[in-house]
Design a protein around this motif. Structure first.
Motif, PDB file in Angstrom:
ATOM      1  N   ARG A 179      -2.039  -8.564  -4.879  1.00 33.77           N
ATOM      2  CA  ARG A 179      -3.016  -7.489  -5.075  1.00 33.77           C
ATOM      3  C   ARG A 179      -2.363  -6.120  -4.940  1.00 33.77           C
ATOM      4  NH1 ARG A 179      -6.415 -11.175  -1.997  1.00 33.77           N
ATOM      5  NH2 ARG A 179      -8.015 -12.029  -3.372  1.00 33.77           N
ATOM      6  N   ALA A 180      -1.468  -5.976  -3.960  1.00 35.61           N
ATOM      7  CA  ALA A 180      -0.799  -4.692  -3.769  1.00 35.61           C
ATOM      8  C   ALA A 180       0.059  -4.329  -4.983  1.00 35.61           C
ATOM      9  CB  ALA A 180       0.056  -4.728  -2.504  1.00 35.61           C
ATOM     10  N   LEU A 181       0.749  -5.306  -5.548  1.00 40.60           N
ATOM     11  CA  LEU A 181       1.588  -5.053  -6.716  1.00 40.60           C
ATOM     12  C   LEU A 181       0.743  -4.833  -7.973  1.00 40.60           C
ATOM     13  CD1 LEU A 181       4.355  -7.703  -5.970  1.00 40.60           C
ATOM     14  CD2 LEU A 181       4.716  -5.226  -6.101  1.00 40.60           C
ATOM     15  N   ALA A 215       4.476  -6.050   2.860  1.00 41.53           N
ATOM     16  CA  ALA A 215       3.851  -5.462   1.669  1.00 41.53           C
ATOM     17  C   ALA A 215       4.375  -4.049   1.408  1.00 41.53           C
ATOM     18  CB  ALA A 215       2.337  -5.456   1.823  1.00 41.53           C
ATOM     19  N   ASP A 216       4.559  -3.265   2.470  1.00 41.15           N
ATOM     20  CA  ASP A 216       5.076  -1.905   2.283  1.00 41.15           C
ATOM     21  C   ASP A 216       6.426  -1.928   1.594  1.00 41.15           C
ATOM     22  OD1 ASP A 216       2.922  -0.609   3.412  1.00 41.15           O
ATOM     23  OD2 ASP A 216       3.832  -0.417   5.403  1.00 41.15           O
ATOM     24  N   PRO A 276      14.234   6.527   0.165  1.00 39.59           N
ATOM     25  CA  PRO A 276      14.359   6.801   1.605  1.00 39.59           C
ATOM     26  C   PRO A 276      13.568   5.828   2.477  1.00 39.59           C
ATOM     27  CG  PRO A 276      13.975   8.832   0.376  1.00 39.59           C
ATOM     28  CD  PRO A 276      13.758   7.707  -0.582  1.00 39.59           C
ATOM     29  N   TYR A 277      12.472   5.309   1.956  1.00 33.88           N
ATOM     30  CA  TYR A 277      11.709   4.321   2.711  1.00 33.88           C
ATOM     31  C   TYR A 277      12.457   2.989   2.771  1.00 33.88           C
ATOM     32  CZ  TYR A 277       7.745   7.525   2.248  1.00 33.88           C
ATOM     33  OH  TYR A 277       6.917   8.619   2.312  1.00 33.88           O
ATOM     34  N   PHE A 315       7.675   4.170   7.111  1.00 28.20           N
ATOM     35  CA  PHE A 315       6.409   3.940   6.432  1.00 28.20           C
ATOM     36  C   PHE A 315       5.272   4.417   7.331  1.00 28.20           C
ATOM     37  CE2 PHE A 315       9.114   1.098   4.069  1.00 28.20           C
ATOM     38  CZ  PHE A 315       8.599   1.156   2.780  1.00 28.20           C
ATOM     39  N   PRO A 316       4.190   4.924   6.759  1.00 27.81           N
ATOM     40  CA  PRO A 316       3.086   5.452   7.564  1.00 27.81           C
ATOM     41  C   PRO A 316       2.548   4.426   8.556  1.00 27.81           C
ATOM     42  CG  PRO A 316       2.793   6.043   5.258  1.00 27.81           C
ATOM     43  CD  PRO A 316       3.947   5.078   5.308  1.00 27.81           C
ATOM     44  N   GLY A 317       2.403   4.840   9.808  1.00 26.20           N
ATOM     45  CA  GLY A 317       1.795   4.009  10.827  1.00 26.20           C
ATOM     46  C   GLY A 317       2.668   2.907  11.373  1.00 26.20           C
TER      47      GLY A 317
END
Length: 342
Positions: A74-76, A299-300, A318-319, A326-328
């Motif tokens: 779903r994320a992709l 997933a990130d 960079p991530y 990554f956020p959080g």
């Protein structure tokens, strides 16, 4: 995407019989009763045969391990990717102990699916025509895929032995087997088993993710290939991550037959026992990653990785290298390694 080796049939009775017989066998062994231990082991073997059958017995549903990565799909898909999760239950039921050829079989299964999608995308016919259904309604998918799927821009993802199959498929020795017109641009592997030395991978960017509480103790493909790679490669080490949680069907929250938390419990609640394959890293308690946290971390990076190498999104770099969090995400949970290649 290709899943790994797991039970194939949701036979709850067989699972209960196996669990009871294993406990009885262990008690018999402790008591020195070899005859009773052998009798209980025979029960375990018969129950195991039902859990690992293919096809499953009439009335017994299959364990659809291929659906366990729906959160990744779903994320992709939300980012414009066409996502296919390949079932490998037939291989799981028939390839026990074939440490070398099983990865070749898994690579061949990937190629077979790429061929079917190539035909569907070119001419609209072939084995996939009319075979796809909407999981929400079970209605046939009538969409015309002609010209909509770019088989020259393919990414692969594999988990466990599926990850080993993906690594075999992107090995330098396998590139000649890719179907004409198909190019694999990148691969991401989740806890990929490395039970054989493997053929070198020098030309395809790949990423490896593994957890420190993974009893399979995976992740060595990065080290195996870092000296010769000409393409960027990445490694992510999840503190407190285990093997099964990447697949929702395999995780306890699913309630599926055979689902389990396969990390060794630590000495305190909320911990697991680390499994580094390194004498300098003795086993020790580590904070256990929860199912959802481990899948969120995966997933990130999976989405960022394929956006980088299939879409050319250099802002994701960079991530991926760990320069930017990554956020959080707590900084101490994931350790990143990056090798840019020659």
């Amino acid at each position: 995407m290709q899943h790994g080796s797991w039970e194939t049939c949701a036979d709850a009775g067989a699972q209960a019989e196996s669990s009871a017989a294993q406990q009885a066998r262990d008690r018999a062994e402790q008591a020195g009763d070899t005859a009773e231990a052998a009798r209980q082991q025979a029960i375990v073997d018969r129950a195991s045969a039902r859990l690992w059958a293919w096809p499953c017995a009439p009335g017994t549903a299959p364990i659809l391990s291929s659906g366990g990565y729906d959160y990744l799909a779903r994320a992709l898909a939300a980012r414009g990717f066409v996502v296919v999760s390949v079932g490998a239950n037939g291989i799981n039921a028939t390839a026990a102990g074939q440490a070398d050829t099983v990865y070749q079989a898994r690579a061949a299964l990937i190629e077979r699916h790429l061929l079917m999608w190539q035909r569907l995308a070119r001419s609209g016919d072939g084995p996939l025509r009319g075979a796809l259904t909407d999981p929400r309604t079970e209605a046939p998918v009538t969409a015309d895929f002609r010209g909509r799927v770019d088989l020259g821009d393919v990414g692969l993802l594999g988990h466990s032995m599926g990850g080993g199959g993906v690594m075999q498929e992107i090995a330098d020795s396998s590139r000649a087997h890719w179907p004409s017109g198909v190019t694999v641009k990148a691969a991401f592997t989740l806890a990929p088993t490395a039970t054989w030395d493997g053929d070198p991978v020098t030309r395809t960017p790949f990423a490896v993710m593994w957890g420190t509480c993974d009893q399979v103790n995976t992740g060595s493909f990065f080290e195996q290939n870092s000296a010769a790679n000409r393409a960027p490669i990445y490694k992510y080490t999840l503190t407190g991550g285990n093997h099964a949680f990447y697949n929702r069907q395999w995780s306890p929250s699913s309630g599926q037959v055979a689902s389990r938390d396969d990390a060794l419990p630590g000495s305190a609640p909320g911990t697991c026992l680390s499994q580094y394959d390194d004498p300098a890293q003795p086993q020790r308690d580590q904070p256990r990653l929860a199912e959802e946290r481990q899948r969120r971390i995966a997933a990130d990076r999976v989405t960022a990785f394929f956006e980088r190498y299939l879409r050319g999104r250099t802002d994701r770099q960079p991530y991926l290298t760990g320069e930017r969090p990554f956020p959080g995400e707590p900084a101490h949970v994931v350790t990143s390694a990056y090798d840019a290649g020659a």
